[in-house]
Design a protein around this motif. Structure first.
Motif, mmCIF file in Angstrom:
data_model
loop_
_atom_site.group_PDB
_atom_site.id
_atom_site.type_symbol
_atom_site.label_atom_id
_atom_site.label_comp_id
_atom_site.label_asym_id
_atom_site.label_seq_id
_atom_site.Cartn_x
_atom_site.Cartn_y
_atom_site.Cartn_z
ATOM 1 N N CYS A 1 0.846 -1.196 0.000
ATOM 2 C CA CYS A 1 0.000 0.000 0.000
ATOM 3 C C CYS A 1 0.881 1.245 0.000
ATOM 4 O O CYS A 1 2.019 1.219 0.480
ATOM 5 C CB CYS A 1 -0.906 0.032 1.233
ATOM 6 S SG CYS A 1 -2.058 -1.343 1.347
ATOM 7 N N LYS A 2 0.324 2.315 -0.553
ATOM 8 C CA LYS A 2 1.004 3.605 -0.529
ATOM 9 C C LYS A 2 -0.018 4.684 -0.210
ATOM 10 O O LYS A 2 -1.007 4.860 -0.938
ATOM 11 C CB LYS A 2 1.669 3.898 -1.887
ATOM 12 C CG LYS A 2 2.342 5.273 -1.957
ATOM 13 C CD LYS A 2 3.505 5.386 -0.986
ATOM 14 C CE LYS A 2 4.215 6.733 -1.100
ATOM 15 N NZ LYS A 2 5.333 6.852 -0.154
ATOM 16 N N THR A 3 0.212 5.383 0.908
ATOM 17 C CA THR A 3 -0.655 6.475 1.329
ATOM 18 C C THR A 3 0.210 7.704 1.559
ATOM 19 O O THR A 3 1.199 7.644 2.300
ATOM 20 C CB THR A 3 -1.420 6.124 2.619
ATOM 21 O OG1 THR A 3 -2.161 4.917 2.406
ATOM 22 C CG2 THR A 3 -2.376 7.237 3.001
ATOM 23 N N TYR A 4 -0.137 8.814 0.915
ATOM 24 C CA TYR A 4 0.618 10.049 1.113
ATOM 25 C C TYR A 4 0.177 10.753 2.385
ATOM 26 O O TYR A 4 -0.852 10.416 2.991
ATOM 27 C CB TYR A 4 0.459 10.963 -0.108
ATOM 28 C CG TYR A 4 1.207 10.460 -1.319
ATOM 29 C CD1 TYR A 4 2.592 10.267 -1.275
ATOM 30 C CD2 TYR A 4 0.546 10.165 -2.513
ATOM 31 C CE1 TYR A 4 3.287 9.794 -2.383
ATOM 32 C CE2 TYR A 4 1.228 9.695 -3.633
ATOM 33 C CZ TYR A 4 2.611 9.516 -3.552
ATOM 34 O OH TYR A 4 3.292 9.040 -4.636
ATOM 35 N N ASN A 5 0.948 11.741 2.808
ATOM 36 C CA ASN A 5 0.705 12.428 4.076
ATOM 37 C C ASN A 5 -0.662 13.099 4.143
ATOM 38 O O ASN A 5 -1.222 13.296 5.220
ATOM 39 C CB ASN A 5 1.803 13.465 4.344
ATOM 40 C CG ASN A 5 3.156 12.816 4.582
ATOM 41 O OD1 ASN A 5 3.218 11.660 5.017
ATOM 42 N ND2 ASN A 5 4.230 13.533 4.301
ATOM 43 N N SER B 1 3.321 3.643 -12.112
ATOM 44 C CA SER B 1 4.676 4.191 -11.982
ATOM 45 C C SER B 1 5.083 4.301 -10.518
ATOM 46 O O SER B 1 6.255 4.105 -10.171
ATOM 47 C CB SER B 1 4.763 5.561 -12.654
ATOM 48 O OG SER B 1 4.695 5.430 -14.066
ATOM 49 N N THR B 2 4.121 4.600 -9.645
ATOM 50 C CA THR B 2 4.409 4.631 -8.205
ATOM 51 C C THR B 2 4.873 3.259 -7.738
ATOM 52 O O THR B 2 5.850 3.135 -6.989
ATOM 53 C CB THR B 2 3.161 5.055 -7.420
ATOM 54 O OG1 THR B 2 2.771 6.366 -7.827
ATOM 55 C CG2 THR B 2 3.436 5.061 -5.914
ATOM 56 N N GLY C 1 13.011 1.373 -5.151
ATOM 57 C CA GLY C 1 13.501 2.024 -3.944
ATOM 58 C C GLY C 1 13.500 3.528 -4.032
ATOM 59 O O GLY C 1 14.086 4.208 -3.176
ATOM 60 N N LEU C 2 12.848 4.079 -5.057
ATOM 61 C CA LEU C 2 12.782 5.527 -5.235
ATOM 62 C C LEU C 2 11.610 6.140 -4.480
ATOM 63 O O LEU C 2 11.491 7.363 -4.391
ATOM 64 C CB LEU C 2 12.669 5.876 -6.726
ATOM 65 C CG LEU C 2 13.792 5.348 -7.618
ATOM 66 C CD1 LEU C 2 13.509 5.674 -9.079
ATOM 67 C CD2 LEU C 2 15.130 5.924 -7.190
ATOM 68 N N ASP C 3 10.716 5.298 -3.966
ATOM 69 C CA ASP C 3 9.565 5.764 -3.197
ATOM 70 C C ASP C 3 9.352 4.798 -2.039
ATOM 71 O O ASP C 3 9.580 3.592 -2.176
ATOM 72 C CB ASP C 3 8.317 5.804 -4.092
ATOM 73 C CG ASP C 3 7.306 6.841 -3.625
ATOM 74 O OD1 ASP C 3 7.408 7.288 -2.469
ATOM 75 O OD2 ASP C 3 6.415 7.199 -4.419
ATOM 76 N N ASP C 4 8.930 5.334 -0.874
ATOM 77 C CA ASP C 4 8.756 4.508 0.314
ATOM 78 C C ASP C 4 7.453 3.714 0.253
ATOM 79 O O ASP C 4 6.465 4.139 -0.342
ATOM 80 C CB ASP C 4 8.744 5.383 1.574
ATOM 81 C CG ASP C 4 10.078 6.070 1.806
ATOM 82 O OD1 ASP C 4 11.110 5.487 1.423
ATOM 83 O OD2 ASP C 4 10.085 7.188 2.367
ATOM 84 N N SER D 1 15.763 -12.575 -18.945
ATOM 85 C CA SER D 1 15.836 -11.659 -17.816
ATOM 86 C C SER D 1 14.465 -11.443 -17.187
ATOM 87 O O SER D 1 13.428 -11.605 -17.836
ATOM 88 C CB SER D 1 16.415 -10.321 -18.266
ATOM 89 O OG SER D 1 15.815 -9.906 -19.484
ATOM 90 N N THR D 2 14.462 -11.069 -15.911
ATOM 91 C CA THR D 2 13.232 -10.692 -15.214
ATOM 92 C C THR D 2 12.997 -9.205 -15.464
ATOM 93 O O THR D 2 13.872 -8.380 -15.195
ATOM 94 C CB THR D 2 13.356 -10.955 -13.702
ATOM 95 O OG1 THR D 2 13.723 -12.318 -13.496
ATOM 96 C CG2 THR D 2 12.032 -10.675 -13.001
ATOM 97 N N ILE D 3 11.829 -8.859 -15.981
ATOM 98 C CA ILE D 3 11.548 -7.483 -16.378
ATOM 99 C C ILE D 3 10.204 -7.048 -15.807
ATOM 100 O O ILE D 3 9.232 -7.805 -15.848
ATOM 101 C CB ILE D 3 11.526 -7.335 -17.917
ATOM 102 C CG1 ILE D 3 12.911 -7.616 -18.513
ATOM 103 C CG2 ILE D 3 11.042 -5.943 -18.335
ATOM 104 C CD1 ILE D 3 12.951 -7.583 -20.043
ATOM 105 N N VAL D 4 10.168 -5.826 -15.274
ATOM 106 C CA VAL D 4 8.908 -5.174 -14.916
ATOM 107 C C VAL D 4 8.811 -3.931 -15.793
ATOM 108 O O VAL D 4 9.710 -3.091 -15.804
ATOM 109 C CB VAL D 4 8.861 -4.778 -13.432
ATOM 110 C CG1 VAL D 4 7.509 -4.136 -13.106
ATOM 111 C CG2 VAL D 4 9.095 -5.992 -12.544
ATOM 112 N N TYR D 5 7.715 -3.826 -16.529
ATOM 113 C CA TYR D 5 7.590 -2.831 -17.597
ATOM 114 C C TYR D 5 6.277 -2.082 -17.409
ATOM 115 O O TYR D 5 5.196 -2.678 -17.395
ATOM 116 C CB TYR D 5 7.613 -3.566 -18.932
ATOM 117 C CG TYR D 5 7.652 -2.745 -20.183
ATOM 118 C CD1 TYR D 5 8.817 -2.661 -20.943
ATOM 119 C CD2 TYR D 5 6.520 -2.091 -20.669
ATOM 120 C CE1 TYR D 5 8.857 -1.945 -22.137
ATOM 121 C CE2 TYR D 5 6.559 -1.365 -21.854
ATOM 122 C CZ TYR D 5 7.724 -1.300 -22.578
ATOM 123 O OH TYR D 5 7.751 -0.589 -23.750
ATOM 124 N N VAL D 6 6.362 -0.766 -17.255
ATOM 125 C CA VAL D 6 5.175 0.081 -17.081
ATOM 126 C C VAL D 6 4.781 0.701 -18.414
ATOM 127 O O VAL D 6 5.630 1.219 -19.149
ATOM 128 C CB VAL D 6 5.453 1.199 -16.050
ATOM 129 C CG1 VAL D 6 4.410 2.307 -16.140
ATOM 130 C CG2 VAL D 6 5.465 0.629 -14.642
#
Length: 369
Positions: A10-14, A44-45, A52-55, A186-191
């Protein structure tokens, strides 16, 4: 390479905005995962959280056997290819590809061998001494891919890498990426937001909307068996036709009644009668893809239900012609052989292959059969 596991992330902003709402995805070592959906769906989030660019607000991400929630990007053994290429303008192609290896203080001979191998694979050997400003968009994207390949990471992450390219080049680069995956395993994740890229590239697709995975599966399974109206309409080009209809019983068989200004026909439903018994007399949304409404020559099957329809518009595409008619007061797209297509204003006999037709609940928009 490595497997990837995303467990209830999950991702919740402040400000309280929920961007991702319990994402569960798992792929095996060497698989190609596509995250597809409209702008703002959270794809993209999620990719940034894998990188590791977003918590992460809650949940776990594992690369191989390692839980990476608290690891910095440099310790996750990933390589990322961005939409904007993100090349160093003052460096040559050779330097762009080798920069990450030099930072890791690899031996020069090993770096040179890696750069030459990657350049040959991507057919950019003749560009090694040029600067990014001297390259076309497709060449720059190859360099960005080469920089990622040189890393030999556990997982490659692609963030809409082809969206800045023109249509012809996008097709060519799709093929390049697929060939690269077949060679490297290769293992790929593609947006991407492009469902054609999703269908042509992925082993597994996660269709996202509003921070939720609407459906996760193989491209063909999602195409043939969409879980809801959103998935059915998003995957496929042209998209699935959605025809408001009523389930009726005719001659001991269940079907849906469709009409145009020439008349009506009851299309038999291939689904289990007992499963649909509760829907007799009720409104449903009848989903059928354009290639399943066609001319008799293209259908290649005998005994399919037919109907004379009034042609509104035609769109020749070369290999086939898209024909638009009106059924149950709804615009419907059909595919026909170019030589069989009638002119706008004429009546045309269309054949319906209902073997893969689907039904949706108009209230919940979920698939019912």
């Amino acid at each position: 390479m490595a497997s990837l596991s995303i467990d209830n992330v999950c991702k919740t902003y402040n400000n309280g905005t929920d961007v991702l709402k319990g994402i569960d995805i798992a792929i095996d070592d060497g698989q190609f995962l596509i995250l597809v959906g409209p702008s703002g769906c959270g794809k993209s989030t999620l990719l940034n959280m894998i990188a590791g660019l977003d918590d992460i607000s809650s949940g776990d991400i594992r690369i191989g056997e390692r839980r990476v929630n608290d690891l910095s990007p440099k310790d996750r053994d990933i390589a990322m290819v961005f939409q904007s290429y993100a090349l160093y303008p003052s460096m040559s192609v050779r330097q762009n590809i080798s920069f990450g290896l030099e930072i890791r203080k690899q031996p020069k001979a090993e770096i040179d061998a890696t750069v030459n191998r990657v350049a040959e694979m991507l057919q950019i050997t003749h560009l090694l001494d040029r600067k990014p400003s001297q390259l076309s968009g497709g060449q720059r994207q190859r360099v960005a891919m080469g920089r990622a390949l040189a890393r030999n990471p556990s997982i490659f992450l692609f963030d809409e890498p082809l969206s800045n390219l023109d249509a012809k080049l996008r097709v060519e680069m799709r093929t390049e990426i697929k060939l690269m995956h077949q060679r490297l395993k290769s293992t790929i994740v593609y947006v991407t937001h492009d469902q054609i890229e999703a269908m042509t590239l992925g082993d597994r697709i996660a269709v996202m909307k509003d921070g939720i995975v609407q459906q996760f599966g193989s491209p063909q399974d999602i195409y043939d068996n969409p879980a809801n109206l959103f998935v059915a309409g998003f995957i496929g080009s042209p998209s699935m036709n959605f025809i408001p209809a009523t389930v009726v019983e005719s001659g001991g068989q269940l079907g849906v009644k469709v009409c145009d200004d020439h008349g009506c026909v009851v299309l038999p439903l291939p689904h289990d009668k007992a499963k649909l018994a509760q829907w007799v007399g009720k409104d449903v949304i009848f989903g059928i893809r354009p290639e399943q409404i066609t001319d008799a020559r293209t259908a290649h099957r005998e005994g399919l239900p037919q109907m004379d329809c009034h042609v509104k518009v035609i769109e020749p595409t070369g290999p086939d012609t898209l024909i638009f008619v009106t059924l149950n007061d709804t615009k419907v797209c059909c595919r026909a052989h170019p030589t069989e297509a009638k002119r706008p204003g004429d009546a045309m006999q269309l054949v319906f292959d209902v073997s893969k037709a689907v039904l949706f609940d108009p209230k919940t928009e979920m698939r019912i059969a």
